[in-house]
Design an enzyme around this catalytic site. Sequence first.
Site, PDB file in Angstrom:
ATOM      1  N   THR A  58       0.838  -1.190   0.000  1.00 14.13           N
ATOM      2  CA  THR A  58       0.000   0.000   0.000  1.00 14.13           C
ATOM      3  C   THR A  58       0.883   1.253   0.000  1.00 14.13           C
ATOM      4  O   THR A  58       2.090   1.172   0.170  1.00 14.13           O
ATOM      5  CB  THR A  58      -0.975  -0.035   1.214  1.00 14.13           C
ATOM      6  OG1 THR A  58      -1.666  -1.282   1.212  1.00 14.13           O
ATOM      7  CG2 THR A  58      -1.983   1.080   1.224  1.00 14.13           C
TER       8      THR A  58
ATOM      9  N   THR B 166      -4.032   1.324  -2.691  1.00 13.03           N
ATOM     10  CA  THR B 166      -3.497  -0.028  -2.555  1.00 13.03           C
ATOM     11  C   THR B 166      -3.902  -0.958  -3.686  1.00 13.03           C
ATOM     12  O   THR B 166      -4.943  -0.752  -4.319  1.00 13.03           O
ATOM     13  CB  THR B 166      -3.950  -0.652  -1.209  1.00 13.03           C
ATOM     14  OG1 THR B 166      -3.256  -1.876  -0.989  1.00 13.03           O
ATOM     15  CG2 THR B 166      -5.439  -0.891  -1.163  1.00 13.03           C
TER      16      THR B 166
ATOM     17  N   GLY C  54       0.872  -0.333   5.266  1.00 10.37           N
ATOM     18  CA  GLY C  54       1.290  -1.270   6.318  1.00 10.37           C
ATOM     19  C   GLY C  54       0.250  -2.284   6.741  1.00 10.37           C
ATOM     20  O   GLY C  54       0.303  -2.768   7.868  1.00 10.37           O
TER      21      GLY C  54
ATOM     22  N   SER D 137      -7.869  -1.348   6.291  1.00  8.62           N
ATOM     23  CA  SER D 137      -7.237  -0.665   7.426  1.00  8.62           C
ATOM     24  C   SER D 137      -6.831   0.754   7.053  1.00  8.62           C
ATOM     25  O   SER D 137      -6.295   1.480   7.893  1.00  8.62           O
ATOM     26  CB  SER D 137      -5.975  -1.422   7.868  1.00  8.62           C
ATOM     27  OG  SER D 137      -6.301  -2.724   8.282  1.00  8.62           O
TER      28      SER D 137
END
Length: 568
Positions: free
Chosen positions: A379, A397, A470, A451
Amino acid sequence: MTHAPSWRVLAASLFLVLGAGSATAQDKAPDAPSRGPGHAAIASANFLATHAGFEVLGKGGNAFDAAVAVSSTLAVVEQQSSGIGGGFMALLHRASDNSNTFLDARETAPKAVDMKDYIGKNGKPNRDASTRGPLSAGIPGEPAGLVWMAEHYGKLPLSESLAPAIRIAKEGFQPDARFLNTIAEHKDTLLRWPASAAVLLPGGKPPEQGWTLKQPDLAKTLERIAAKGRDGFYKGETAKLLLSSTRKAGGKWTTADLDGYTVKERQPLSVDYKGYRIVTAPPPSSGGVAIAEVLNILAGYDLTKLDAAHSLHYTIEAMRRAFRDHNEYLGDPDFVKMPLDMLLSKHYADGLRATIAPDKATPSELLPPAMAPEPGMHTTHFSVIDADGNMVASTLTVNLEFGSGFIAAGTGVVLNDEMDDFALVPGQPNAYGLRDSWANAPEPGKRMLSSMSPSFVFGADRTAIIGSPGGSTIITQVLEGILAFIDGKNAAQIVAQKRYHHQYLPDRVDVEPGAFDDATAKALTAMGHVLKDRSPWGFMNVVTWDHRTNTLDAASDPRRPSGLGKVQ
Ligand code: GLY
């Protein structure tokens, strides 16, 4: 799962008794300064992308046009991390009406999605199907998202904001060492599909330093988007090429999937913490909810008065509890009902805080169970502010490095492997070790939980634009960046800061070597925390603005030398 209902009942009754009141979602940011800085700043993971953003600002574009230029250039020069075969989530601040909005260009499951495709003969998750090849790819959202941003917020036509990316794709660029190493690592996957090998493995071998990567097919795809907007990708020539190559390789995409893809504009979440307003990502990102939950728990402590070990202990315990809720409740808001009022309530946080012992780690198995290999560093994130004060925090991403590894023949587009972000086998860990529940099970047209946590932090004197790649560590890295900013750190200090991460399961604290001194590590271990060294971390790209001195700082993570933060 026998304990889960009692936890839910407990949480819900606590919430009812104490009342809902502090869910703070709103679309205005009264703390944003009313005037712009008069100059601009961009921080991205690749210097060519940062330069592309400034090129477009120089042509009269605003932060949103610059964001289109940065995103599309990253799709050309950092395609292992993001691209037009993937998706993004971006937080936009429009200075003219002081408003914030969240652009959700996340991928969706195709209509023919079938969970059985992702379960092996042994009943275990089939990781090849969920992370490699066209079955692992969701319907891309990035092209529609960029067109939406340009048409609704930008000042320039796409032909101008996509021009730098098209030029670099045609003329070529020299990939950095990290890009080359990533190709070498994924050689076997890329060799499975002729179009992937043709672009990234010249002569069937990983290329060496000094190689120039030209991508004529990708340039043509970008040109079709520049000329026809979203129809340049989701219909016509590009759609035909995407469908024929994915179906030939076992994928299930249809014309209706591509045609039906829609961008969603959503209300961002916001949470007030110690005099700052944090505006952040709503579902289908799990990041904003988790960050808000952690901050609401931490609001009950004065971390500045605690020694390092206790300050870290409370933060880690807050992370543990927020990730438990992440696994239990969150999914695509268009498909699942989520108790967001409860999760974002200060009273709910009071209840969670009461369960934290001052000197003892809570083993995750003692928390009510909720339906976590190593969190990866995939990402990408960039941050932009223009002279008028328009801002973009965008996280993009294709999921794992080079996404599915599949380049659709004739398009130059690397397809994502975002289907692995669904709970394909609920309760079983995905690539980030996250074990989500049925709330995140795949359904036709549904968005997989993310996320990605692009965020703004507005204070009376200072503003930050922040985010990180991450996997599951995005959430904790952004949280730690927000806390560092509130502690007075600037962009360069925030991105350089050492990091740590806890995600409920596995029950351990991942620690960047050097993050904790020996005495702090010993004290945390004595409290029952299990510490484990982990690398890599990053790569954050942050912009900060000190209103008092009108100073902009833009910093790219020192862990990635090809990044560039620039003020101009
Ligand atoms: N694919 C990583 C994320 O969206 O969280």
